[in-house]
Enzyme design. Structure first.
Site, short mmCIF file in Angstrom:
data_model
loop_
_atom_site.label_atom_id
_atom_site.label_comp_id
_atom_site.label_asym_id
_atom_site.label_seq_id
_atom_site.Cartn_x
_atom_site.Cartn_y
_atom_site.Cartn_z
CG HIS A 1 3.75 -6.68 -6.63
ND1 HIS A 1 3.15 -7.74 -5.98
CD2 HIS A 1 4.28 -5.90 -5.65
CE1 HIS A 1 3.30 -7.61 -4.68
NE2 HIS A 1 3.99 -6.50 -4.45
CG ASP B 1 2.94 -9.92 -9.02
OD1 ASP B 1 4.04 -10.39 -8.68
OD2 ASP B 1 2.22 -9.26 -8.27
CD GLU C 1 1.31 -8.82 5.17
OE1 GLU C 1 2.13 -9.67 5.56
OE2 GLU C 1 1.41 -8.23 4.08
CG ASP D 1 3.49 -13.19 3.56
OD1 ASP D 1 3.02 -12.38 4.37
OD2 ASP D 1 4.27 -12.85 2.64
#
Length: 438
Positions: free
Chosen positions: A100, A103, A267, A308
């Site tokens: 991102h 980030d 995902e 996650d």
């Protein structure tokens, strides 16, 4: 350049009987599987966010991670993370990264300062890419964490926020293009609603389509060759997100005439939240020719949020790679580890151990899936199960040669129907047997 992960050497293959947590048990990048080197099917990528910026904090506790770059701030911290990240990827043999915008560089006090910070850090990352040969799988923009996005970004009720999000995404596409990114991902972190009592869903959906169309037009303008991806997620942080699952996104794209411009970044944990299996989402993306890339992780069936976790369920990875093989691979997409070590796994070594576990799980899944395909275990059973559609009335149905009147005439003469068992348990046992034997 400083070594950040001191004492950890390049991770090598040790074989399935190895007890070394810092060795691969199944991942051998150049081993031929299903006609290609293993790495060409897997195309592993490091997630910049969870790996380099995650600190172990959660709603119930502060930072728990110990990292070699602790103590640094702002741009110095961003440079250290970048250097550490490329060292990490080199030692693991990972050839791609995903990011991102927030980030890789701090936001600063203004949009202008944020863009300046990004330009400075992109130059640092470019140099690291040239030095290592590591590539950018995809970029995206964080248009969800800042309070300005409290009501959404492209679907915000505030037109000024829509404009800000457009500027932010434009810049993220620019830097992804500059870094040679092979894809660009749209994850609508807050593109959804909390309550219909204050929401104009039609306007929000229309605006979201306008936003995506602007992105497509801009990509053409700057000659960005990367693939655009949308990442479905049903909820969290909003109660209901507009990109709920693959079929919801497809319906949206088809309504607005955008179906030729986007594929899916699937995902595993998001599939769980949508009430689907990982394979379900991959399968529906594949049969609709929109399987673009994968965020490799797993959720917890006992928890109702996006945990996650690193993927270690070999049954799931086997059936995931079964779909990938049937798709002839996912390039220019890949398998990005959108996964984070558990809060209690706070040492830097745990990052390596977790990635190795995930890479091995997908490598074994690929090997097992290839063997299932080679032996046509599932394919032969499915072909036999639907064999009635290759002859007689079944063939007429699939060739669109009959109507309701003709079906009725046929059924009146053939009303003594006998079905065959679906043998679900047998097939599940066979898949298990293949997993155990490799």
């Amino acid at each position: 350049m400083k070594e950040y992960f001191v004492g950890i050497d390049k991770v090598r293959y040790g074989g399935k009987d190895s007890r070394n947590p810092l060795a691969f048990k199944y991942y051998r990048p150049h081993q031929m599987v299903a006609g290609k080197p293993m790495k060409d099917y897997l195309r592993f990528a490091m997630s910049y966010w969870h790996t380099l910026t995650g600190d172990g904090s959660d709603p119930f506790g502060h930072k728990s991670m110990e990292r070699p770059w602790d103590g640094k701030e702002e741009m110095e911290l961003s440079r250290a993370r970048a250097e550490a990240g490329f060292e990490f990827m080199e030692k693991l043999g990972i050839e791609y990264f995903c990011f991102h915008d927030l980030d890789i560089a701090p936001e600063g006090s203004s949009l202008r300062e944020k863009m300046q910070n990004l330009d400075e850090m992109v130059e640092v990352i470019e140099n690291l890419m040239k030095k290592t040969g590591i590539k950018c799988l995809w970029g995206t923009s964080d248009a969800f964490s800042n309070p300005r996005f409290v009501h959404g970004a492209a679907t915000s009720c505030n037109a000024e926020v829509f404009a800000f999000a457009g500027a932010q995404v434009k810049k993220a596409i620019d830097i992804t293009n500059r870094l040679g990114g092979e894809n660009y991902v749209f994850w609508g972190g807050r593109e959804g609603y909390e309550t219909l009592l204050n929401t104009d869903t039609k306007l929000e959906l229309d605006n979201y389509a306008r936003f995506l169309r602007m992105a497509v037009d801009y990509a053409k303008k700057i000659d960005f060759k990367g693939q655009f991806l949308i990442e479905p997620k049903p909820k969290e942080p909003t109660k209901h997100q507009y990109d709920f699952d693959t079929m919801t996104v497809l319906g949206f794209l088809r309504k607005y005439g955008l179906e030729e411009d986007f594929k899916m970044n699937i995902e595993a944990n998001h599939a769980t939240l949508a009430g689907h299996t990982f394979q379900h989402e991959l399968n529906f993306a594949r049969i609709n020719n929109v399987l673009g890339s994968i965020d490799a992780n797993q959720g917890d069936q006992l928890l109702g949020w996006d945990t996650d976790q690193f993927p270690t369920n070999v049954y799931e990875t086997t059936m995931a790679m079964y779909e990938v093989i049937k798709n002839s691979g996912i390039a220019p997409g890949g398998l990005n580890f959108d996964a984070k070590v558990r809060r209690a796994s706070f040492e830097a070594e745990d990052l390596f151990i977790s990635y190795i576990a995930g890479m091995d799980a997908f490598a074994k899944g690929l090997i097992v899936a290839d063997k299932l395909m080679e032996d046509r275990v599932l394919e032969n059973f499915i072909e036999d199960r639907y064999s009635s559609y290759r002859v007689g009335i079944g063939r007429d149905i699939v060739e669109d040669k009959v109507d309701f009147e003709q079906l009725t005439a046929y059924a009146l003469e053939h009303d003594k129907i006998k079905n065959k068992s679906g043998r679900q348990e047998m097939l599940e046992d066979i898949v298990n047997r293949y997993i155990y034997s490799i």
